[in-house]
Design a protein around this motif. Structure first.
Motif, PDB file in Angstrom:
ATOM      1  N   GLY A 263      39.263  61.825  35.624  1.00  0.00           N
ATOM      2  CA  GLY A 263      39.803  62.398  34.317  1.00  0.00           C
ATOM      3  C   GLY A 263      39.949  62.546  33.215  1.00  0.00           C
ATOM      4  O   GLY A 263      40.439  62.125  32.419  1.00  0.00           O
ATOM      5  N   ALA A 264      38.059  61.456  33.259  1.00  0.00           N
ATOM      6  CA  ALA A 264      38.691  60.679  31.453  1.00  0.00           C
ATOM      7  C   ALA A 264      37.638  60.939  30.822  1.00  0.00           C
ATOM      8  O   ALA A 264      37.109  62.009  31.251  1.00  0.00           O
ATOM      9  N   THR A 265      36.515  60.434  29.667  1.00  0.00           N
ATOM     10  CA  THR A 265      35.830  61.003  29.349  1.00  0.00           C
ATOM     11  C   THR A 265      34.617  59.851  28.957  1.00  0.00           C
ATOM     12  O   THR A 265      35.010  58.467  29.765  1.00  0.00           O
ATOM     13  N   PRO A 266      33.239  59.319  29.715  1.00  0.00           N
ATOM     14  CA  PRO A 266      32.565  58.408  28.901  1.00  0.00           C
ATOM     15  C   PRO A 266      32.775  57.462  27.615  1.00  0.00           C
ATOM     16  O   PRO A 266      33.157  56.062  27.638  1.00  0.00           O
ATOM     17  N   TYR A 267      33.619  58.346  26.381  1.00  0.00           N
ATOM     18  CA  TYR A 267      33.838  57.043  25.284  1.00  0.00           C
ATOM     19  C   TYR A 267      35.076  56.167  25.951  1.00  0.00           C
ATOM     20  O   TYR A 267      35.382  54.879  25.785  1.00  0.00           O
ATOM     21  N   GLY A 268      36.274  56.950  26.361  1.00  0.00           N
ATOM     22  CA  GLY A 268      37.310  56.252  27.348  1.00  0.00           C
ATOM     23  C   GLY A 268      36.284  54.411  28.144  1.00  0.00           C
ATOM     24  O   GLY A 268      36.969  53.875  27.910  1.00  0.00           O
ATOM     25  N   ILE A 269      35.949  54.709  28.845  1.00  0.00           N
ATOM     26  CA  ILE A 269      35.007  53.901  29.696  1.00  0.00           C
ATOM     27  C   ILE A 269      34.859  53.037  28.951  1.00  0.00           C
ATOM     28  O   ILE A 269      34.780  51.628  29.571  1.00  0.00           O
ATOM     29  N   LEU A 270      33.895  53.482  28.003  1.00  0.00           N
ATOM     30  CA  LEU A 270      33.555  52.780  27.067  1.00  0.00           C
ATOM     31  C   LEU A 270      33.839  51.784  26.569  1.00  0.00           C
ATOM     32  O   LEU A 270      33.966  50.739  26.259  1.00  0.00           O
ATOM     33  N   LEU A 271      35.197  52.683  25.512  1.00  0.00           N
ATOM     34  CA  LEU A 271      35.610  51.607  24.855  1.00  0.00           C
ATOM     35  C   LEU A 271      36.849  50.960  25.711  1.00  0.00           C
ATOM     36  O   LEU A 271      36.483  49.663  25.268  1.00  0.00           O
ATOM     37  N   THR A 272      36.973  51.560  26.693  1.00  0.00           N
ATOM     38  CA  THR A 272      38.822  50.427  27.282  1.00  0.00           C
ATOM     39  C   THR A 272      37.089  48.963  28.346  1.00  0.00           C
ATOM     40  O   THR A 272      38.071  47.812  27.710  1.00  0.00           O
ATOM     41  N   VAL A 273      35.940  49.049  28.224  1.00  0.00           N
ATOM     42  CA  VAL A 273      35.078  47.913  28.614  1.00  0.00           C
ATOM     43  C   VAL A 273      35.589  47.027  26.971  1.00  0.00           C
ATOM     44  O   VAL A 273      35.175  46.093  27.144  1.00  0.00           O
ATOM     45  N   PHE A 274      34.692  47.161  26.393  1.00  0.00           N
ATOM     46  CA  PHE A 274      34.194  47.036  24.535  1.00  0.00           C
ATOM     47  C   PHE A 274      36.273  46.227  24.161  1.00  0.00           C
ATOM     48  O   PHE A 274      35.890  44.923  23.961  1.00  0.00           O
ATOM     49  N   GLN A 275      37.235  46.575  25.167  1.00  0.00           N
ATOM     50  CA  GLN A 275      38.332  46.340  24.536  1.00  0.00           C
ATOM     51  C   GLN A 275      38.274  44.716  25.344  1.00  0.00           C
ATOM     52  O   GLN A 275      39.116  43.785  24.970  1.00  0.00           O
ATOM     53  N   VAL A 276      38.331  44.762  26.592  1.00  0.00           N
ATOM     54  CA  VAL A 276      37.849  44.048  27.355  1.00  0.00           C
ATOM     55  C   VAL A 276      37.399  42.661  26.952  1.00  0.00           C
ATOM     56  O   VAL A 276      37.467  41.412  26.596  1.00  0.00           O
ATOM     57  N   LEU A 277      35.963  42.890  26.489  1.00  0.00           N
ATOM     58  CA  LEU A 277      34.555  41.877  25.569  1.00  0.00           C
ATOM     59  C   LEU A 277      35.652  41.360  24.606  1.00  0.00           C
ATOM     60  O   LEU A 277      35.327  39.952  24.120  1.00  0.00           O
ATOM     61  N   VAL A 278      35.548  42.560  23.651  1.00  0.00           N
ATOM     62  CA  VAL A 278      36.737  41.511  22.353  1.00  0.00           C
ATOM     63  C   VAL A 278      38.119  40.551  22.348  1.00  0.00           C
ATOM     64  O   VAL A 278      37.817  40.158  22.372  1.00  0.00           O
ATOM     65  N   LEU A 328      42.090  52.059  32.261  1.00  0.00           N
ATOM     66  CA  LEU A 328      40.725  52.881  31.534  1.00  0.00           C
ATOM     67  C   LEU A 328      42.642  53.952  31.219  1.00  0.00           C
ATOM     68  O   LEU A 328      42.193  54.907  30.268  1.00  0.00           O
ATOM     69  N   ASP A 329      43.303  54.414  32.337  1.00  0.00           N
ATOM     70  CA  ASP A 329      44.242  55.423  32.058  1.00  0.00           C
ATOM     71  C   ASP A 329      45.082  55.048  31.219  1.00  0.00           C
ATOM     72  O   ASP A 329      45.839  55.861  30.283  1.00  0.00           O
ATOM     73  N   ARG A 330      45.893  53.921  30.763  1.00  0.00           N
ATOM     74  CA  ARG A 330      45.457  53.610  29.888  1.00  0.00           C
ATOM     75  C   ARG A 330      45.219  54.423  28.320  1.00  0.00           C
ATOM     76  O   ARG A 330      45.932  54.004  27.127  1.00  0.00           O
ATOM     77  N   THR A 331      44.297  53.109  28.464  1.00  0.00           N
ATOM     78  CA  THR A 331      42.755  53.792  27.080  1.00  0.00           C
ATOM     79  C   THR A 331      43.424  55.395  26.836  1.00  0.00           C
ATOM     80  O   THR A 331      43.497  56.041  25.731  1.00  0.00           O
ATOM     81  N   ARG A 332      43.324  55.787  27.840  1.00  0.00           N
ATOM     82  CA  ARG A 332      43.564  57.403  28.376  1.00  0.00           C
ATOM     83  C   ARG A 332      44.291  58.232  27.090  1.00  0.00           C
ATOM     84  O   ARG A 332      44.231  59.246  26.210  1.00  0.00           O
ATOM     85  N   ARG A 333      45.253  57.458  27.321  1.00  0.00           N
ATOM     86  CA  ARG A 333      46.773  58.557  27.087  1.00  0.00           C
ATOM     87  C   ARG A 333      47.021  57.404  25.724  1.00  0.00           C
ATOM     88  O   ARG A 333      47.197  57.938  24.342  1.00  0.00           O
ATOM     89  N   SER A 334      46.932  56.487  25.244  1.00  0.00           N
ATOM     90  CA  SER A 334      46.957  55.825  24.183  1.00  0.00           C
ATOM     91  C   SER A 334      45.737  57.357  22.882  1.00  0.00           C
ATOM     92  O   SER A 334      45.411  57.582  21.467  1.00  0.00           O
ATOM     93  N   VAL A 335      44.109  57.066  23.585  1.00  0.00           N
ATOM     94  CA  VAL A 335      43.593  57.812  22.654  1.00  0.00           C
ATOM     95  C   VAL A 335      44.001  59.712  22.136  1.00  0.00           C
ATOM     96  O   VAL A 335      43.144  60.538  21.211  1.00  0.00           O
ATOM     97  N   ILE A 336      44.071  59.968  23.298  1.00  0.00           N
ATOM     98  CA  ILE A 336      45.307  61.303  23.300  1.00  0.00           C
ATOM     99  C   ILE A 336      46.200  61.287  22.233  1.00  0.00           C
ATOM    100  O   ILE A 336      46.287  62.069  21.126  1.00  0.00           O
TER     101      ILE A 336
END
Length: 616
Positions: A263-278, A328-336
């Motif tokens: 129930g996420a978005t491609p944006y949320g998945i790709l963003l979460t990976v980038f945050q882990v990278l940073v 990812l779920d945390r990212t989803r809530r943050s983006v909302i």
């Protein structure tokens, strides 16, 4: 048929007459918060090309340059932003008519490298914001009915969404020109000035108050800049570089599948990976990443051309190393939550938060992630990234073939754009060459893909355990070089220096509206911002007649004592201002903070001017 042609000719003559009369009309409007830092940076560095938005394509199948020029003129007539100029830092002027800069060049005898070089020079040529126009079109005729076309617009009047609107409307306008008929587009779009009015109303209203409270709570605590792993600098440490890298089809499919499942978005998945990278690169568990939001929450603004983008800050807590699925779920809530409060201008927020200013660093965040999926004109994605996998598309009866234009800016230290083109995902990594060498940047891209692959393979794996392709040593603090007086400078002292200090203190009191300013107080810590600094510069201009004070120097000398010593250098011994060896703080110290580098590209301007055609 003859009557139709006669009617068309009359229509064109009437349009020319009306445009000639309208050219004298002027209407003033205030700036939006997204425009303010761009106008300021242009004033500081008028020869900069860092804010040029470029789009290139190769048209085949009977391209008509005259019809395209007519379409561009009609486009400028539809959108007030494309007829706007900026003479100061307080407002913008909309012209009743302002002819776009269009030229055709004969490139039939040029080789591919010559064409690419000419396109690049035309793209990098600076705009004159005070005189305009801020739209530049170059058509390079390479064969009968075939041309490479560059559309360049200054970012102060255009964003990525606007680019989609422009390309889509140009298609209908071009078709109308070739068929010698009126276009079927609806009436003129809502002017950008309406957005500026709405923005001010929102800030002053209840919704603005709620958004302000949310962001102040979200960004409470330290906002110190991150430190990146050290690397050997490359041969060019000025400006920025970019890398286009494909995201394999199986990874793209995995992103879309996981998004549906969670129930996420491609944006949320790709963003979460980038945050882990940073987090891995900086050694931080509290990760702040910027992300540009479209800023068009009012439906009436959907077809308006202008700069609406507002960056929001997405904060990730990696301290407990939960499973990727939970992160990812945390990212989803943050983006909302961010979407709900996205209208509060980041430029204004930075001024209120007043984070610690560090020379050459963007405040609040130094890394950005964006997900480009054009909704207005989906074909723009492939034409924009123009990688090897991008396919030609139909356009007004022609074929539009992607033509690569390097996206090399150094707005921030690390930027990842993922472009969604049909069922493809393509990565575009932008980096500051003074922070990442080209090999180090390639490793960043490979590490991102490795993290993405591992997260998709096992979303229940802890984010701390996701492997990368290359190990990195987390960031170490960067040294900030001290400002030294140039050799031969003759500073004033005693009574003369105290007089300068008193004058600066009085100017600061007037600009900041506060008393009790000490000699070592930092202008920005006292609530100053870039727009107030312009006022300070204007009021102090006469104090440094012997050695003229540049606006960007005020960022280098943010205290009364330091600025007094700078102003006090005598003309005979002052020499040039100190060379910091890297981009100065004019970029990061801007109150809005998302300003790209305004670095002078003098070497481009010294190139022979072959890009103007015969219309000079």
């Amino acid at each position: 048929m003859t009557d139709d042609l006669h009617t068309w000719d009359l229509r064109k003559r009437l349009e020319a007459t009306l445009r000639s009369r309208a050219s004298q009309a002027r209407t003033g409007h205030p700036l939006s918060y997204a425009q303010r830092p761009l106008v300021l940076l242009h004033r500081m560095n008028p020869d900069s090309a860092s804010y040029n938005v470029g789009f290139t394509v190769r048209f085949t199948g009977g391209f008509d340059p005259a019809a395209f020029a007519g379409a561009v003129a009609s486009l400028a007539g539809r959108h007030a932003a494309l007829r706007t100029t900026f003479s100061g830092t307080d407002g913008q002027t909309v012209h009743g008519w302002l002819e776009p800069d269009v030229a055709e060049l004969d490139a039939r005898e040029w080789n591919q490298q010559q064409i690419e070089d000419a396109v690049r020079r035309a793209h990098l040529a600076p705009f004159d914001l005070s005189a305009g126009p801020l739209v530049r079109v170059r058509t390079y005729a390479v064969a009968p009915g075939e041309a490479v076309v560059l559309l360049a617009v200054h970012h102060v009047v255009c964003d990525f969404w606007s680019l989609g609107v422009m390309v889509a409307e140009l298609e209908e306008l071009y078709r109308a020109e070739t068929e010698r008929r009126p276009s079927r587009l609806p009436g003129g779009a809502v002017p950008y000035s309406d957005f500026v009015t709405l923005q001010q109303e929102l800030i002053q209203g209840e919704k603005g108050s709620r958004a302000r409270a949310y962001w102040h709570a979200q960004l409470s605590g330290p906002l110190d800049p991150v430190d990146w792993p050290p690397c050997e600098p490359g041969p060019d440490t000025e400006g920025g570089g970019s890398i286009v890298f494909p995201i394999a089809a199986e990874l793209a499919d995995g992103v879309f599948a996981l998004a549906r499942k969670e129930g996420a978005t491609p944006y949320g998945i790709l963003l979460t990976v980038f945050q882990v990278l940073v987090g891995r690169y900086t050694g931080r568990h509290d990760v702040l990443v910027g992300s540009p939001f479209a800023g068009r929450t009012a439906p009436a603004m959907a077809e308006c051309v202008g700069n609406f983008v507002n960056p929001v800050v997405l904060r990730a807590d990696l301290s407990d190393a939960v499973a990727f699925r939970e992160q990812l779920d945390r990212t989803r809530r943050s983006v909302i939550d961010a979407l709900e409060h996205q209208d509060y201008p980041f430029e204004l927020l930075v001024g209120e938060l007043a984070p610690r200013r560090v020379d050459d660093r963007n405040p609040v965040f130094q890394a950005m992630f964006s997900y480009q999926k054009p909704s207005r004109y989906p074909a723009l994605a492939g034409l924009y990234v123009a990688d090897d996998g991008a396919a030609p598309v139909g356009w007004a009866g022609l074929t539009a073939v992607p033509f690569r234009l390097d996206q090399q800016d150094d707005q921030l230290e690390l930027v990842l754009e993922v472009v969604h083109d049909g069922d493809r995902l393509v990565g575009l990594l932008k980096y500051r060459t003074s922070v990442f060498s080209a090999p180090a940047a390639r490793q960043v891209a490979e590490n991102y893909l490795a993290l993405l692959r591992a997260a998709l393979a096992d979303p229940d794996r802890g984010v701390a355990d996701l492997p990368m392709a290359y190990e990195v040593t987390p960031g170490t603090p960067r040294r900030t070089p001290e400002v030294r007086e140039p050799v031969g400078a003759v500073p004033v002292s005693g009574t003369a220096l105290r007089g300068i200090e008193q004058r600066i203190t009085a100017v600061w009191r007037q600009a900041l509206g506060r008393e009790g300013i000490g000699l070592d107080d930092n202008f920005f810590d006292l609530g100053g911002n870039s727009m107030l600094l312009v006022q300070v510069h204007e009021m102090l201009a006469g104090e440094s007649a012997g050695t003229p004070l540049k606006i960007n120097e005020l960022f280098r000398y943010p205290t009364v004592a330091g600025l007094a010593r700078r102003i006090g250098r005598t003309a005979d011994g002052a020499g040039p201002p100190p060379d910091r060896g890297r981009a100065s703080s004019r970029r990061a110290q801007t109150a809005g903070g998302t300003a790209r580098s305004a670095r002078l590209r003098a070497r481009e301007r010294r190139q022979p001017d072959t890009d103007r055609g015969s219309d000079d």
